[in-house]
Design a protein around this motif. Structure first.
Motif, PDB file in Angstrom:
ATOM      1  N   TRP A  73       0.837  -1.199   0.000  1.00 14.25           N
ATOM      2  CA  TRP A  73       0.000   0.000   0.000  1.00 14.25           C
ATOM      3  C   TRP A  73       0.870   1.246   0.000  1.00 14.25           C
ATOM      4  O   TRP A  73       1.886   1.324   0.683  1.00 14.25           O
ATOM      5  CB  TRP A  73      -0.897   0.036   1.225  1.00 14.25           C
ATOM      6  N   ASP A  74       0.435   2.238  -0.779  1.00 12.52           N
ATOM      7  CA  ASP A  74       1.080   3.545  -0.765  1.00 12.52           C
ATOM      8  C   ASP A  74       0.356   4.386   0.284  1.00 12.52           C
ATOM      9  O   ASP A  74      -0.846   4.620   0.160  1.00 12.52           O
ATOM     10  CB  ASP A  74       0.980   4.180  -2.149  1.00 12.52           C
ATOM     11  N   CYS A  75       1.069   4.801   1.312  1.00 10.91           N
ATOM     12  CA  CYS A  75       0.454   5.530   2.428  1.00 10.91           C
ATOM     13  C   CYS A  75       1.216   6.823   2.693  1.00 10.91           C
ATOM     14  O   CYS A  75       2.412   6.912   2.459  1.00 10.91           O
ATOM     15  CB  CYS A  75       0.495   4.707   3.710  1.00 10.91           C
ATOM     16  N   SER A  76       0.483   7.774   3.213  1.00  8.44           N
ATOM     17  CA  SER A  76       1.104   8.989   3.729  1.00  8.44           C
ATOM     18  C   SER A  76       0.244   9.485   4.873  1.00  8.44           C
ATOM     19  O   SER A  76      -0.856   8.977   5.096  1.00  8.44           O
ATOM     20  CB  SER A  76       1.240  10.058   2.635  1.00  8.44           C
ATOM     21  N   MET A  77       0.759  10.432   5.603  1.00 14.60           N
ATOM     22  CA  MET A  77      -0.015  10.965   6.724  1.00 14.60           C
ATOM     23  C   MET A  77       0.282  12.439   6.893  1.00 14.60           C
ATOM     24  O   MET A  77       1.332  12.926   6.476  1.00 14.60           O
ATOM     25  CB  MET A  77       0.245  10.188   8.002  1.00 14.60           C
ATOM     26  N   CYS A  78      -0.694  13.114   7.473  1.00 14.31           N
ATOM     27  CA  CYS A  78      -0.552  14.531   7.774  1.00 14.31           C
ATOM     28  C   CYS A  78      -0.883  14.751   9.247  1.00 14.31           C
ATOM     29  O   CYS A  78      -1.646  14.002   9.840  1.00 14.31           O
ATOM     30  CB  CYS A  78      -1.499  15.378   6.927  1.00 14.31           C
ATOM     31  N   GLN A  79      -0.287  15.779   9.777  1.00 15.04           N
ATOM     32  CA  GLN A  79      -0.569  16.214  11.137  1.00 15.04           C
ATOM     33  C   GLN A  79      -0.800  17.713  11.066  1.00 15.04           C
ATOM     34  O   GLN A  79      -0.492  18.329  10.039  1.00 15.04           O
ATOM     35  CB  GLN A  79       0.610  15.925  12.048  1.00 15.04           C
ATOM     36  N   CYS A  83       2.900  17.411   6.468  1.00 17.51           N
ATOM     37  CA  CYS A  83       2.569  16.109   5.887  1.00 17.51           C
ATOM     38  C   CYS A  83       3.871  15.357   5.615  1.00 17.51           C
ATOM     39  O   CYS A  83       4.916  15.963   5.385  1.00 17.51           O
ATOM     40  CB  CYS A  83       1.795  16.277   4.586  1.00 17.51           C
ATOM     41  N   GLN A  84       3.787  14.022   5.651  1.00 11.52           N
ATOM     42  CA  GLN A  84       4.944  13.180   5.393  1.00 11.52           C
ATOM     43  C   GLN A  84       4.562  12.043   4.455  1.00 11.52           C
ATOM     44  O   GLN A  84       3.426  11.577   4.478  1.00 11.52           O
ATOM     45  CB  GLN A  84       5.494  12.568   6.694  1.00 11.52           C
ATOM     46  N   ILE A  85       5.534  11.584   3.703  1.00 10.69           N
ATOM     47  CA  ILE A  85       5.346  10.399   2.868  1.00 10.69           C
ATOM     48  C   ILE A  85       5.523   9.187   3.768  1.00 10.69           C
ATOM     49  O   ILE A  85       6.418   9.130   4.598  1.00 10.69           O
ATOM     50  CB  ILE A  85       6.364  10.385   1.714  1.00 10.69           C
ATOM     51  N   GLY A  86       4.659   8.213   3.604  1.00 13.29           N
ATOM     52  CA  GLY A  86       4.712   7.024   4.440  1.00 13.29           C
ATOM     53  C   GLY A  86       4.132   7.307   5.822  1.00 13.29           C
ATOM     54  O   GLY A  86       3.488   8.325   6.049  1.00 13.29           O
ATOM     55  N   ILE A  87       4.344   6.382   6.731  1.00 10.22           N
ATOM     56  CA  ILE A  87       3.907   6.541   8.126  1.00 10.22           C
ATOM     57  C   ILE A  87       5.183   6.604   8.964  1.00 10.22           C
ATOM     58  O   ILE A  87       5.778   5.575   9.283  1.00 10.22           O
ATOM     59  CB  ILE A  87       3.007   5.371   8.585  1.00 10.22           C
ATOM     60  N   PRO A  88       5.638   7.798   9.305  1.00  4.73           N
ATOM     61  CA  PRO A  88       6.884   7.924  10.070  1.00  4.73           C
ATOM     62  C   PRO A  88       6.735   7.432  11.508  1.00  4.73           C
ATOM     63  O   PRO A  88       5.636   7.154  11.976  1.00  4.73           O
ATOM     64  CB  PRO A  88       7.162   9.435  10.061  1.00  4.73           C
TER      65      PRO A  88
END
Length: 142
Positions: A73-79, A83-88
């Motif tokens: 899965w291609d995932c990213s997340m924002c706070q 925002c960041q690529i992937g799940i840091p």
């Protein structure tokens, strides 16, 4: 007189300790989002909001507790604030002023990979790390 000073000192210590553990933020709505997406579609955004319930600015920190999203899965997340690529592994929000809301959000593109996964984030105030909440995102790609 010494006893009175002793009890006063204990009262101050207890008051200070309890003030430090008082929550400074709360989850707006549910702390868990359950989402379903078709395998060839995209989950544009799944967001969980938090609100500063104190009367002063706070700085929230988050850490990834677990992540079982399939590696395909291609995932990213924002706070709140970035925002960041992937799940840091973790990061921190921009400053949240009194009564201001912030958020953690995920984006998922499962491509052609069906399955499910859960990602959990621990969130806490940098000045009060003893009080924390777990934000959970559950995603099914069908």
């Amino acid at each position: 007189m010494k006893k009175m000073l002793f009890y006063l000192a204990i009262l101050l210590v207890v008051s200070f300790a309890s003030a430090q553990t008082k929550p400074t933020f709360s989850v707006v709505g549910n702390a868990t989002n359950k989402e379903s997406v078709s395998k060839n579609k995209r989950l544009d955004i799944s967001k969980i909001k938090v609100e500063n319930i104190s009367n002063q600015p706070i700085y929230l920190v988050w850490e990834t507790v677990s992540n079982t999203f399939p590696k395909e899965w291609d995932c990213s997340m924002c706070q709140h604030g970035a925002c960041q690529i992937g799940i840091p592994k973790g990061s921190a929000f921009s400053k949240l002023n009194a009564d201001q809301q912030g958020f953690i959000a995920i984006h998922v593109i499962p491509s052609s990979k069906t399955g499910n996964g859960i990602v959990k984030f621990k969130i806490y105030d940098k000045a009060n790390p003893d009080y924390a909440q777990i934000l959970t995102f559950e995603v099914d790609a069908i």
